[in-house]
Design an enzyme around this catalytic site. Structure first.
Site, mmCIF file in Angstrom:
data_model
loop_
_atom_site.group_PDB
_atom_site.id
_atom_site.type_symbol
_atom_site.label_atom_id
_atom_site.label_comp_id
_atom_site.label_asym_id
_atom_site.label_seq_id
_atom_site.Cartn_x
_atom_site.Cartn_y
_atom_site.Cartn_z
ATOM 1 N N CYS A 2 0.853 -1.178 0.000
ATOM 2 C CA CYS A 2 0.000 0.000 0.000
ATOM 3 C C CYS A 2 0.892 1.231 0.000
ATOM 4 O O CYS A 2 2.107 1.132 0.145
ATOM 5 C CB CYS A 2 -0.872 0.046 1.244
ATOM 6 S SG CYS A 2 -1.980 -1.373 1.391
ATOM 7 N N GLY A 28 -1.006 1.052 -4.915
ATOM 8 C CA GLY A 28 -2.301 0.449 -4.609
ATOM 9 C C GLY A 28 -3.407 1.087 -5.409
ATOM 10 O O GLY A 28 -3.531 2.315 -5.419
ATOM 11 N N ASN A 102 1.058 0.366 5.804
ATOM 12 C CA ASN A 102 1.631 -0.390 4.685
ATOM 13 C C ASN A 102 2.485 -1.510 5.269
ATOM 14 O O ASN A 102 3.379 -1.232 6.071
ATOM 15 C CB ASN A 102 2.491 0.530 3.810
ATOM 16 C CG ASN A 102 3.325 -0.198 2.782
ATOM 17 O OD1 ASN A 102 4.430 0.227 2.452
ATOM 18 N ND2 ASN A 102 2.838 -1.302 2.264
ATOM 19 N N GLY A 103 2.171 -2.735 4.880
ATOM 20 C CA GLY A 103 2.949 -3.861 5.380
ATOM 21 C C GLY A 103 2.035 -5.026 5.693
ATOM 22 O O GLY A 103 0.857 -5.033 5.319
ATOM 23 N N CYS A 238 12.817 -4.454 2.018
ATOM 24 C CA CYS A 238 12.186 -5.320 1.014
ATOM 25 C C CYS A 238 12.916 -5.197 -0.323
ATOM 26 O O CYS A 238 12.949 -4.128 -0.933
ATOM 27 C CB CYS A 238 10.728 -4.900 0.853
ATOM 28 S SG CYS A 238 9.921 -5.669 -0.551
ATOM 29 N N TYR A 244 10.697 -4.106 -8.337
ATOM 30 C CA TYR A 244 9.451 -3.856 -9.046
ATOM 31 C C TYR A 244 8.575 -2.779 -8.437
ATOM 32 O O TYR A 244 8.010 -1.947 -9.143
ATOM 33 C CB TYR A 244 8.635 -5.154 -9.126
ATOM 34 C CG TYR A 244 7.217 -4.952 -9.613
ATOM 35 C CD1 TYR A 244 6.954 -4.674 -10.954
ATOM 36 C CD2 TYR A 244 6.135 -5.024 -8.737
ATOM 37 C CE1 TYR A 244 5.654 -4.475 -11.400
ATOM 38 C CE2 TYR A 244 4.836 -4.831 -9.180
ATOM 39 C CZ TYR A 244 4.604 -4.555 -10.515
ATOM 40 O OH TYR A 244 3.317 -4.358 -10.951
ATOM 41 N N ASP A 347 12.900 -7.645 -18.546
ATOM 42 C CA ASP A 347 11.774 -7.440 -17.626
ATOM 43 C C ASP A 347 12.294 -7.459 -16.187
ATOM 44 O O ASP A 347 13.403 -7.924 -15.912
ATOM 45 C CB ASP A 347 10.716 -8.534 -17.828
ATOM 46 C CG ASP A 347 9.342 -8.085 -17.323
ATOM 47 O OD1 ASP A 347 9.221 -6.975 -16.777
ATOM 48 O OD2 ASP A 347 8.380 -8.867 -17.480
ATOM 49 N N CYS A 384 5.736 -14.254 -0.286
ATOM 50 C CA CYS A 384 6.039 -13.131 0.609
ATOM 51 C C CYS A 384 4.976 -13.113 1.698
ATOM 52 O O CYS A 384 3.785 -13.136 1.403
ATOM 53 C CB CYS A 384 6.020 -11.817 -0.169
ATOM 54 S SG CYS A 384 6.290 -10.403 0.924
ATOM 55 N N CYS A 438 11.533 -13.849 -0.661
ATOM 56 C CA CYS A 438 10.924 -14.405 -1.879
ATOM 57 C C CYS A 438 11.960 -15.060 -2.793
ATOM 58 O O CYS A 438 11.615 -15.841 -3.672
ATOM 59 C CB CYS A 438 10.133 -13.331 -2.618
ATOM 60 S SG CYS A 438 11.115 -11.890 -3.107
#
Ligand code: AMP
Length: 478
Positions: A2, A28, A102-103, A238, A244, A347, A384, A438
């Protein structure tokens, strides 16, 4: 995932909050909300939809006051319901608390059970409501927000960057490992805290610094002060923010995201140099990577795919056929740039593999001779638990498959991922300061059934410090 923002500005906050949320829209798209406070009243407007759909000038004018917080929410499976739209409000004995987060907490179930046993009633299915409840409950006994946050942080496990509005004061705090980003900026007549520095830029503000992991920041009309509540033996930023999630023009914990992605592009060439005619990005997230690749290899940067920027959210299409057509409208090939060409397609990541498979097919249909897929993250092999909406191991194409099997499944001529060491080097803060869950299946917080790379957190009795003079002095000089 978020986006959050908190603003104190003597000139009014609803419009600045709106612009900041606009800048954070990539974090978001499911819903948006703003809370402000004036006199003795907490004003909130929130709904499902994009920022521009949720607010208009009338709703913004109704959000009165010079203090406020805002939130944009990322869609997570099963919870796209109106009651989960943030900020959440709690009212108790003249205290008005509004909170946005956020989290992702990993001990939600046990905390919820504990508070339910004590008679607490929950209205949503989010972990944010638990954070709000713990703080509100602690405020009943102490009335000090600092004590309440200190108590709350001891109870939470997982990732959290939080903004809260308690009457006329904005508070912001970040988990002790700094998993999710949060930064501070100076604006015209006050301050902003936001998930990413692009929100500070959007208000023509001055970036001051990141909120430190474990720090609580307090902003009111008299200025900004902070207190260190927890310290840890490492951070666990993170890694997926750099790969990304964050906007390329954001600076996170001192590092410009665009630079990280460009360096990764360069390293992708170094790790596996091949002859090609074009370096083609998958828009938009592959652009910085392809720029770095082209720069290092000398292979010209040529766009072979165009994205329709005016496309709304595809999930609102009612039928599968309409959704498939929507994808075709979203992305199209530039045939002349692909026909008979040896294409290096760059990508950011492969998650389920469906996007890459579809894009490789489109490029092949456009007549490309070879398609060499270069990916800016190592294989994503584990879920994740800390805030990125990542599927289960069974849905991750690289989980339990080697690179050759993934290449075959996607249909590319060749496939290479960035090695983890190169990725870590491109970010520059060392693997010990990143959450690589991840990519490695080893997480910085204890998660039942998963491996943990134990982090030691201490809760400290910090004293309050003010950064105000430093920022204002700098502002006056400039
Ligand atoms: P796929 O392999 O089809 O699951 O899609 C991967 C692509 O989606 C990546 O190239 C990213 O651009 C984007 N992506 C990666 N992670 C996420 C995420 N958690 N949510 C939404 N999109 C993502």
């Amino acid at each position: 995932m978020c986006g959050i923002v908190g603003i104190v500005d003597a000139g009014g906050v609803s419009f600045p909050l709106y612009y900041a949320l606009y800048a954070l829209q990539h974090r978001g798209q499911e819903s948006a909300g703003i809370s402000t406070f004036e006199g003795a009243t907490l004003y909130t407007h929130k709904a499902q939809g994009l920022v521009a759909e949720v607010f208009n000038s009338h709703t913004l004018q109704e959000l009165r006051g010079t203090v406020g917080i805002g939130h944009v929410r990322y869609p997570t499976t099963g919870s796209k319901v109106p009651e989960n739209v943030q900020p959440f409000n709690f009212r108790y004995q003249g205290l008005n608390l509004s909170i946005a987060h956020n989290g992702n907490l990993v001990n939600t179930a046990e905390l919820r059970e504990e508070y339910e046993r004590r008679g607490q009633i929950f209205c949503t299915t989010t972990d944010t409501e638990i954070i709000g409840n713990i703080i509100a409950d602690a405020l009943r006994t102490s009335k000090s927000m600092e004590d309440a946050v200190r108590f709350c942080m001891r109870r939470l496990r997982g990732s959290y960057s939080v903004v809260a509005l308690l009457n006329d004061t904005v508070y912001a705090f970040r988990d002790p490992l700094g998993i999710k980003p949060l930064c501070i900026g100076g604006i015209d007549q006050g301050y902003i805290v936001a998930s990413e520095s692009v929100a500070v830029d959007a208000l023509d503000g001055t970036f001051i610094r990141d909120v430190r992991p474990g720090e609580l920041v307090r902003i009111d009309e008299s200025g900004l002060s902070s207190i260190q509540i927890a310290t840890a033996n490492r951070t666990a930023r993170c890694i997926f923010e750099y790969i990304y999630f964050a906007r390329a023009d954001s600076v996170i914990d001192g590092t410009l995201v665009y630079d990280v992605r460009r360096r990764i592009g360069q390293k992708l060439y170094d790790a596996n140099p091949i002859e090609a005619d074009t370096a083609c990005p998958v828009p938009d997230s592959g652009i910085a990577y392809a720029a770095g690749y082209a720069e290092r290899s000398g292979v010209p940067f040529v766009e072979g795919l165009m994205k329709n920027r005016y496309m709304g959210r595809t999930f609102i299409m009612p039928t599968q056929q309409q959704r498939e057509r929507a994808v075709r409208i979203k992305l199209n090939t530039v045939r002349g740039n692909l026909k008979d060409k040896r294409v290096v397609l760059v990508d950011d990541s492969i998650v389920r593999g469906t996007t890459s498979r579809r894009i490789v097919t489109m490029i092949r249909d456009a007549g490309a001779a070879e398609i060499h897929l270069r990916v800016g993250s190592p294989p994503i092999v584990a879920p994740c638990y800390l805030g990125v909406d990542m599927p289960t191991r069974a849905e991750l194409v690289a989980s339990g498959r080697d690179t050759e099997a993934v290449r075959e499944s996607i249909g590319a001529t060749s496939l290479t991922y960035i090695p983890l060491e190169d990725l870590v080097e491109a970010i520059g803060c060392g693997e010990q300061n990143l959450c690589t869950g991840c990519l490695t299946g080893c997480y910085p917080v204890d998660i039942p059934g998963e491996k943990s790379c134990h982090c030691v957190v201490d809760y400290v009795a910090g004293t309050r410090q003010s950064d105000l003079s430093t920022f204002r002095a700098g502002k006056e000089q400039s």
